[in-house]
Write a protein that holds these residues in place. Sequence first.
Motif, PDB file in Angstrom:
ATOM      1  N   TYR A 180       0.601  -4.230  -3.232  1.00 50.01           N
ATOM      2  CA  TYR A 180       1.293  -3.259  -3.531  1.00 50.01           C
ATOM      3  C   TYR A 180       0.182  -2.213  -3.746  1.00 50.01           C
ATOM      4  O   TYR A 180      -0.927  -2.451  -3.991  1.00 50.01           O
ATOM      5  N   TYR A 181       0.838  -0.954  -3.605  1.00 46.64           N
ATOM      6  CA  TYR A 181      -0.160   0.249  -3.654  1.00 46.64           C
ATOM      7  C   TYR A 181       0.569   1.361  -4.505  1.00 46.64           C
ATOM      8  O   TYR A 181       1.734   1.816  -4.372  1.00 46.64           O
ATOM      9  N   ALA A 182      -0.487   2.072  -5.156  1.00 49.61           N
ATOM     10  CA  ALA A 182      -0.090   3.405  -5.777  1.00 49.61           C
ATOM     11  C   ALA A 182       0.231   4.421  -4.602  1.00 49.61           C
ATOM     12  O   ALA A 182      -0.397   4.438  -3.625  1.00 49.61           O
ATOM     13  N   ASP A 183       1.156   5.412  -4.606  1.00 45.91           N
ATOM     14  CA  ASP A 183       1.654   6.276  -3.584  1.00 45.91           C
ATOM     15  C   ASP A 183       0.341   7.122  -3.033  1.00 45.91           C
ATOM     16  O   ASP A 183       0.420   7.337  -2.043  1.00 45.91           O
ATOM     17  N   SER A 184      -0.560   7.407  -4.130  1.00 47.78           N
ATOM     18  CA  SER A 184      -1.612   8.239  -3.906  1.00 47.78           C
ATOM     19  C   SER A 184      -2.661   7.588  -2.834  1.00 47.78           C
ATOM     20  O   SER A 184      -3.393   8.266  -2.103  1.00 47.78           O
ATOM     21  N   VAL A 185      -2.604   6.362  -2.692  1.00 46.21           N
ATOM     22  CA  VAL A 185      -3.398   5.521  -1.733  1.00 46.21           C
ATOM     23  C   VAL A 185      -2.791   5.148  -0.415  1.00 46.21           C
ATOM     24  O   VAL A 185      -3.533   4.402   0.175  1.00 46.21           O
ATOM     25  N   LYS A 186      -1.504   4.874  -0.670  1.00 46.83           N
ATOM     26  CA  LYS A 186      -0.892   4.168   0.415  1.00 46.83           C
ATOM     27  C   LYS A 186      -1.153   4.859   1.868  1.00 46.83           C
ATOM     28  O   LYS A 186      -1.045   5.948   1.834  1.00 46.83           O
ATOM     29  N   ALA A 240      -2.752  -3.780  -5.820  1.00 47.22           N
ATOM     30  CA  ALA A 240      -2.459  -5.139  -6.155  1.00 47.22           C
ATOM     31  C   ALA A 240      -2.179  -6.438  -5.226  1.00 47.22           C
ATOM     32  O   ALA A 240      -1.642  -5.932  -3.737  1.00 47.22           O
ATOM     33  N   VAL A 241      -2.722  -7.597  -4.993  1.00 43.09           N
ATOM     34  CA  VAL A 241      -2.147  -8.583  -4.117  1.00 43.09           C
ATOM     35  C   VAL A 241      -1.982  -9.866  -4.791  1.00 43.09           C
ATOM     36  O   VAL A 241      -2.721 -10.185  -5.817  1.00 43.09           O
ATOM     37  N   THR A 275      -6.660  -0.606   1.398  1.00 43.58           N
ATOM     38  CA  THR A 275      -6.044  -1.777   1.819  1.00 43.58           C
ATOM     39  C   THR A 275      -6.475  -2.889   0.911  1.00 43.58           C
ATOM     40  O   THR A 275      -7.763  -2.914   0.745  1.00 43.58           O
ATOM     41  N   ILE A 276      -5.761  -3.562   0.309  1.00 44.25           N
ATOM     42  CA  ILE A 276      -6.180  -4.713  -0.716  1.00 44.25           C
ATOM     43  C   ILE A 276      -6.032  -6.076   0.224  1.00 44.25           C
ATOM     44  O   ILE A 276      -5.206  -6.062   0.818  1.00 44.25           O
ATOM     45  N   SER A 277      -7.177  -6.756  -0.121  1.00 45.49           N
ATOM     46  CA  SER A 277      -7.093  -8.195   0.489  1.00 45.49           C
ATOM     47  C   SER A 277      -7.936  -9.351  -0.256  1.00 45.49           C
ATOM     48  O   SER A 277      -8.636  -8.590  -1.347  1.00 45.49           O
ATOM     49  N   ARG A 278      -7.650 -10.412   0.027  1.00 42.27           N
ATOM     50  CA  ARG A 278      -8.337 -11.470  -1.099  1.00 42.27           C
ATOM     51  C   ARG A 278      -8.764 -12.648   0.013  1.00 42.27           C
ATOM     52  O   ARG A 278      -8.214 -12.833   0.998  1.00 42.27           O
ATOM     53  N   ASP A 279      -9.630 -13.172  -0.403  1.00 40.21           N
ATOM     54  CA  ASP A 279     -10.129 -14.354   0.204  1.00 40.21           C
ATOM     55  C   ASP A 279     -10.159 -15.765  -0.808  1.00 40.21           C
ATOM     56  O   ASP A 279     -11.096 -15.566  -1.635  1.00 40.21           O
TER      57      ASP A 279
END
Length: 124
Positions: free
Chosen positions: A59-65, A50-51, A69-73
């Motif tokens: 924020y990231y789940a441990d399984s993907v940390k 989430a961003v 990478t999440i980002s937004r425009d």
Amino acid sequence: QVQLVESGGGLVQAGDSLRLSCAASGLIFSTYTMGWFRQAPGKEREFVAAVSWSRDSTYYADSVKGRFTISRDNAKNTVYLQMNSLKPEDTAVYYCAADQYGFRYSVLYDYEYWGQGTQVTVSS
């Protein structure tokens, strides 16, 4: 009418990368926390990342940390999920979602709007 439209899914091999996009319309995108969730066959939908609306918190789940990478425009009303070093266990339908308040970014039921999902399949 709020719409969230995901794209970018596909079939890849383990170790490959994919970038998912989610284009939003019908809401003031810059005021919403945006999240990605996924659901594998036979499993419950789970939080991925989430961003915050201001982009200053992710924020990231441990399984993907360390791999995702999440980002937004906010100018493009789009949120992205860059997925690197993909594993077979990442195989799922990936959904983007919008939460007006963002108090509990990993809680599925706090998100008001959802996309239709995009399939990601990772072969070994």
